[in-house]
Design a protein around this motif. Structure first.
Motif, PDB file in Angstrom:
ATOM      1  N   PRO A  65       0.685  -1.200  -0.122  1.00 23.19           N
ATOM      2  CA  PRO A  65       0.222  -0.064  -0.021  1.00 23.19           C
ATOM      3  C   PRO A  65       0.806   1.284  -0.062  1.00 23.19           C
ATOM      4  O   PRO A  65       1.801   1.342   0.664  1.00 23.19           O
ATOM      5  CB  PRO A  65      -0.759  -0.108   1.485  1.00 23.19           C
ATOM      6  CG  PRO A  65      -0.753  -1.638   1.589  1.00 23.19           C
ATOM      7  CD  PRO A  65       0.413  -2.067   0.722  1.00 23.19           C
ATOM      8  N   GLY A  66       0.619   2.245  -0.994  1.00 23.85           N
ATOM      9  CA  GLY A  66       1.372   3.252  -1.088  1.00 23.85           C
ATOM     10  C   GLY A  66       2.651   3.305  -1.750  1.00 23.85           C
ATOM     11  O   GLY A  66       3.307   4.481  -1.934  1.00 23.85           O
ATOM     12  N   GLU A  67       3.083   1.904  -2.125  1.00 26.25           N
ATOM     13  CA  GLU A  67       4.539   2.161  -2.537  1.00 26.25           C
ATOM     14  C   GLU A  67       4.499   2.275  -4.180  1.00 26.25           C
ATOM     15  O   GLU A  67       3.541   1.955  -4.867  1.00 26.25           O
ATOM     16  CB  GLU A  67       4.953   0.485  -2.319  1.00 26.25           C
ATOM     17  CG  GLU A  67       6.511   0.284  -2.558  1.00 26.25           C
ATOM     18  CD  GLU A  67       6.916  -1.235  -2.190  1.00 26.25           C
ATOM     19  OE1 GLU A  67       8.022  -1.014  -1.854  1.00 26.25           O
ATOM     20  OE2 GLU A  67       5.954  -2.111  -2.168  1.00 26.25           O
ATOM     21  N   ARG A  96      -9.703  -1.306  -9.907  1.00 25.35           N
ATOM     22  CA  ARG A  96      -9.870  -2.655  -9.447  1.00 25.35           C
ATOM     23  C   ARG A  96      -8.588  -2.490  -8.028  1.00 25.35           C
ATOM     24  O   ARG A  96      -9.077  -3.401  -6.978  1.00 25.35           O
ATOM     25  CB  ARG A  96      -9.364  -3.639 -10.248  1.00 25.35           C
ATOM     26  CG  ARG A  96     -10.715  -4.327 -11.063  1.00 25.35           C
ATOM     27  CD  ARG A  96     -10.378  -5.740 -11.740  1.00 25.35           C
ATOM     28  NE  ARG A  96      -9.577  -5.797 -12.554  1.00 25.35           N
ATOM     29  CZ  ARG A  96      -9.466  -5.544 -13.838  1.00 25.35           C
ATOM     30  NH1 ARG A  96     -10.949  -5.090 -14.343  1.00 25.35           N
ATOM     31  NH2 ARG A  96      -8.824  -5.348 -14.606  1.00 25.35           N
ATOM     32  N   HIS A  97      -7.576  -2.099  -8.433  1.00 27.29           N
ATOM     33  CA  HIS A  97      -6.543  -2.220  -7.455  1.00 27.29           C
ATOM     34  C   HIS A  97      -6.093  -0.782  -6.840  1.00 27.29           C
ATOM     35  O   HIS A  97      -5.107  -0.948  -6.018  1.00 27.29           O
ATOM     36  CB  HIS A  97      -5.365  -2.949  -8.183  1.00 27.29           C
ATOM     37  CG  HIS A  97      -5.859  -4.299  -8.564  1.00 27.29           C
ATOM     38  ND1 HIS A  97      -6.290  -5.175  -7.671  1.00 27.29           N
ATOM     39  CD2 HIS A  97      -5.807  -4.795  -9.735  1.00 27.29           C
ATOM     40  CE1 HIS A  97      -6.463  -6.582  -8.499  1.00 27.29           C
ATOM     41  NE2 HIS A  97      -6.439  -6.040  -9.533  1.00 27.29           N
ATOM     42  N   ASN A 122       0.761   2.101  -5.932  1.00 25.83           N
ATOM     43  CA  ASN A 122      -0.447   1.478  -5.414  1.00 25.83           C
ATOM     44  C   ASN A 122      -1.110   2.329  -4.365  1.00 25.83           C
ATOM     45  O   ASN A 122      -0.372   2.697  -3.508  1.00 25.83           O
ATOM     46  CB  ASN A 122      -0.020   0.026  -4.717  1.00 25.83           C
ATOM     47  CG  ASN A 122      -1.145  -0.286  -3.954  1.00 25.83           C
ATOM     48  OD1 ASN A 122      -2.233  -0.166  -4.314  1.00 25.83           O
ATOM     49  ND2 ASN A 122      -0.788  -1.331  -3.243  1.00 25.83           N
ATOM     50  N   THR A 123      -2.025   3.189  -4.832  1.00 22.34           N
ATOM     51  CA  THR A 123      -2.712   3.980  -3.941  1.00 22.34           C
ATOM     52  C   THR A 123      -3.710   3.320  -3.171  1.00 22.34           C
ATOM     53  O   THR A 123      -4.163   4.008  -2.112  1.00 22.34           O
ATOM     54  CB  THR A 123      -3.555   4.968  -4.715  1.00 22.34           C
ATOM     55  OG1 THR A 123      -4.572   4.357  -5.453  1.00 22.34           O
ATOM     56  CG2 THR A 123      -2.918   5.689  -5.909  1.00 22.34           C
ATOM     57  N   ALA A 128      -1.839  -4.854  -0.870  1.00 27.59           N
ATOM     58  CA  ALA A 128      -0.755  -5.154  -1.850  1.00 27.59           C
ATOM     59  C   ALA A 128      -1.401  -5.553  -3.018  1.00 27.59           C
ATOM     60  O   ALA A 128      -2.295  -5.997  -3.237  1.00 27.59           O
ATOM     61  CB  ALA A 128       0.242  -5.872  -1.126  1.00 27.59           C
ATOM     62  N   VAL A 129      -0.650  -5.128  -4.163  1.00 21.88           N
ATOM     63  CA  VAL A 129      -0.795  -5.594  -5.348  1.00 21.88           C
ATOM     64  C   VAL A 129       0.470  -6.172  -6.230  1.00 21.88           C
ATOM     65  O   VAL A 129       1.602  -5.772  -5.897  1.00 21.88           O
ATOM     66  CB  VAL A 129      -1.179  -4.488  -6.502  1.00 21.88           C
ATOM     67  CG1 VAL A 129      -1.602  -4.737  -7.684  1.00 21.88           C
ATOM     68  CG2 VAL A 129      -2.271  -3.574  -5.654  1.00 21.88           C
TER      69      VAL A 129
END
Ligand SMILES: O=c1ccn([C@H]2C[C@H](O)[C@@H](COP(=O)(O)OP(=O)(O)OP(=O)(O)O)O2)c(=O)[nH]1
Ligand SMILES: [Mg+2]
Length: 171
Positions: A65-67, A96-97, A122-123, A128-129
């Motif tokens: 997340p946020g990365e 979606r993500h 990744n907002t 995590a994605v």
């Protein structure tokens, strides 16, 4: 234009669209492309008329997340003078993500010969994605661009908007 003529024009246009006249195949600009990774497909338009050609990820990457991460696409291009390519997010990944591009749209200059790269972020605040090699991670939109000559002046000509901006017209 009179109402009848206008309706006829709209009707003709709708007919052209449904008959496939808007096919996106109208004199495409020729762009040289160099494959840096033989295992990936070349960028491609998913449908006739699409503005963006999808770009593929060269490597797996997990985004917490946020990365964010810079991911290669395995291609380099040479655009004709007077063109630029813009790296745009894909709406499916975004919806979606929560994955978008830090610098959307990224600008690929006509003179750039390096690998086109994508700055994914990744907002999502919780999940995590995982991006896998071969996933379509962004799309490339090719456009004509103008170059300006900048003329310095002491005072700019007036306009209706003037210096108003940043929400000046309300919500
Ligand atoms: O999403 C992007 C954005 C840029 N680029 C490449 C092509 C572009 O021509 C070059 C420079 O991009 P930009 O001018 O946006 O970056 P900069 O930080 O100003 O770098 P430079 O000082 O090299 O111009 O990087 C990409 O591959 N992907
Ligand atoms: Mg630059």
């Amino acid at each position: 234009m009179a109402g009848g003529a206008w309706r006829a024009r709209v009707g003709a246009y709708a007919h052209a669209v449904t008959e496939g006249a808007v096919s996106g195949e109208v004199s495409p600009v020729e762009v040289l492309i160099h494959r840096l990774d033989d295992g990936l497909p070349l960028p491609a338009y998913a449908h006739p008329g699409d503005a963006g050609a999808d770009l593929y990820a060269v490597s797996d990457v997990e985004l917490l997340p946020g990365e964010r991460a810079v991911v290669g696409t395995g291609v380099a291009i040479a655009l004709p003078d007077g063109y630029a390519a813009f790296v745009h997010p894909r709406s499916g990944l975004a919806a979606r993500h929560g994955v978008t591009l830090v610098n959307a749209p990224g600008t690929v200059d006509a003179g750039y010969r390096g690998e086109i790269k994508v700055t994914l972020i990744n907002t999502d605040t919780k999940n995590a994605v995982r991006i896998r090699r071969g996933d379509r991670i962004a799309q490339l939109v090719i456009q004509r661009v103008e170059r300006a000559s900048f003329y310095e002046v002491d005072r700019l000509p007036g306009s209706a908007r003037g210096t108003d901006g940043f929400g000046s017209t309300g919500r």
